[in-house]
Write a protein that holds these residues in place. Sequence first.
Motif, PDB file in Angstrom:
ATOM      1  N   GLN A 214     -29.160  49.116 -13.068  1.00 12.74           N
ATOM      2  CA  GLN A 214     -28.475  47.843 -14.133  1.00 12.74           C
ATOM      3  C   GLN A 214     -27.600  47.221 -13.049  1.00 12.74           C
ATOM      4  O   GLN A 214     -27.903  45.721 -13.444  1.00 12.74           O
TER       5      GLN A 214
ATOM      6  N   ALA B 151     -30.194  43.616 -13.034  1.00 12.38           N
ATOM      7  CA  ALA B 151     -29.834  42.860 -14.271  1.00 12.38           C
ATOM      8  C   ALA B 151     -27.499  42.280 -13.877  1.00 12.38           C
ATOM      9  O   ALA B 151     -28.385  40.930 -14.341  1.00 12.38           O
TER      10      ALA B 151
ATOM     11  N   GLN C 195     -23.706  38.518 -23.029  1.00  4.26           N
ATOM     12  CA  GLN C 195     -25.077  38.263 -24.227  1.00  4.26           C
ATOM     13  C   GLN C 195     -25.837  38.039 -23.199  1.00  4.26           C
ATOM     14  O   GLN C 195     -27.065  38.761 -23.561  1.00  4.26           O
ATOM     15  N   THR C 196     -25.658  37.343 -22.055  1.00  5.97           N
ATOM     16  CA  THR C 196     -26.954  37.526 -21.528  1.00  5.97           C
ATOM     17  C   THR C 196     -28.087  38.880 -20.822  1.00  5.97           C
ATOM     18  O   THR C 196     -28.440  39.339 -21.201  1.00  5.97           O
TER      19      THR C 196
ATOM     20  N   GLN D 290     -27.064  42.049 -23.011  1.00  5.19           N
ATOM     21  CA  GLN D 290     -26.746  42.038 -24.068  1.00  5.19           C
ATOM     22  C   GLN D 290     -28.570  41.251 -24.755  1.00  5.19           C
ATOM     23  O   GLN D 290     -29.773  42.215 -25.120  1.00  5.19           O
ATOM     24  N   GLU D 291     -28.745  40.721 -24.198  1.00  8.86           N
ATOM     25  CA  GLU D 291     -30.435  39.739 -24.690  1.00  8.86           C
ATOM     26  C   GLU D 291     -32.181  40.587 -24.043  1.00  8.86           C
ATOM     27  O   GLU D 291     -32.695  40.730 -24.484  1.00  8.86           O
ATOM     28  N   GLY D 292     -31.115  40.774 -22.202  1.00 12.57           N
ATOM     29  CA  GLY D 292     -32.323  41.536 -21.593  1.00 12.57           C
ATOM     30  C   GLY D 292     -32.138  42.837 -21.658  1.00 12.57           C
ATOM     31  O   GLY D 292     -32.800  43.356 -20.998  1.00 12.57           O
ATOM     32  N   GLY D 293     -32.325  43.220 -22.847  1.00 20.18           N
ATOM     33  CA  GLY D 293     -31.277  44.971 -22.872  1.00 20.18           C
ATOM     34  C   GLY D 293     -30.914  45.936 -22.341  1.00 20.18           C
ATOM     35  O   GLY D 293     -30.635  46.719 -22.813  1.00 20.18           O
ATOM     36  N   ASN D 294     -29.742  45.388 -21.853  1.00 19.10           N
ATOM     37  CA  ASN D 294     -29.017  46.045 -20.763  1.00 19.10           C
ATOM     38  C   ASN D 294     -27.406  46.265 -21.745  1.00 19.10           C
ATOM     39  O   ASN D 294     -26.823  45.419 -22.518  1.00 19.10           O
ATOM     40  N   ASP D 295     -26.802  47.537 -22.105  1.00 16.93           N
ATOM     41  CA  ASP D 295     -25.832  47.741 -22.613  1.00 16.93           C
ATOM     42  C   ASP D 295     -24.446  47.692 -21.843  1.00 16.93           C
ATOM     43  O   ASP D 295     -24.654  48.911 -20.886  1.00 16.93           O
TER      44      ASP D 295
END
Length: 186
Positions: free
Chosen positions: A121, A124, A177-178, A180-185
């Motif tokens: 994480q 990311a 946004q970046t 979340q688009e990468g699948g990180n919450d």
Amino acid sequence: MEQSKSDRQLVILLQNDPARGLEEAIGRYGGAVKTICTAILGPGCPQDVEEAMADSFVALWRGLDRYDPARPLAGWVYGIARRTALGRRRALGRAARWEELPDTLEAEDADPADWAAARQQQEAVRRAIGQLPQPDREIFLRRYYLYQTMGEIAAQLGLAPKTVENKLCRGRKRLRQTLQEGGNDL
């Protein structure tokens, strides 16, 4: 948010038996408090970090009457550590340096699976920060890694404080946004 049972128990222990309560608090939050203090004061100053840690836990105990049980105790403890370390850094007349930015923010005794997830994480987040345009990236790093105030950032970058505030707000949204688009919450 309601206070967790373990938070309630620790607060009661701190109130009724401060020595045991502080021992429990240090066991629970000591690794993270050390990480926060080291990030702010720098890894080359272990005695200053230890003093800031001790001062943080004393401030926790002394400030229990100001603790809001509707909030998680961990966040309150980490806020105390941050403010204590920043105050110590100001008192020492020391400025943070980019090379002192922490590589990791996990506690030393973290579970390996948790450590790996946190590390992933963290990477990311680093990539997402790297995608921010300038001066947004610089503002973000100065605020959240060097813990500078809005006024300090504005003065150093020659911007109005309101501009810094707006860029931080937009930067956080872009970063979220970046991620979340990468699948990180987050």
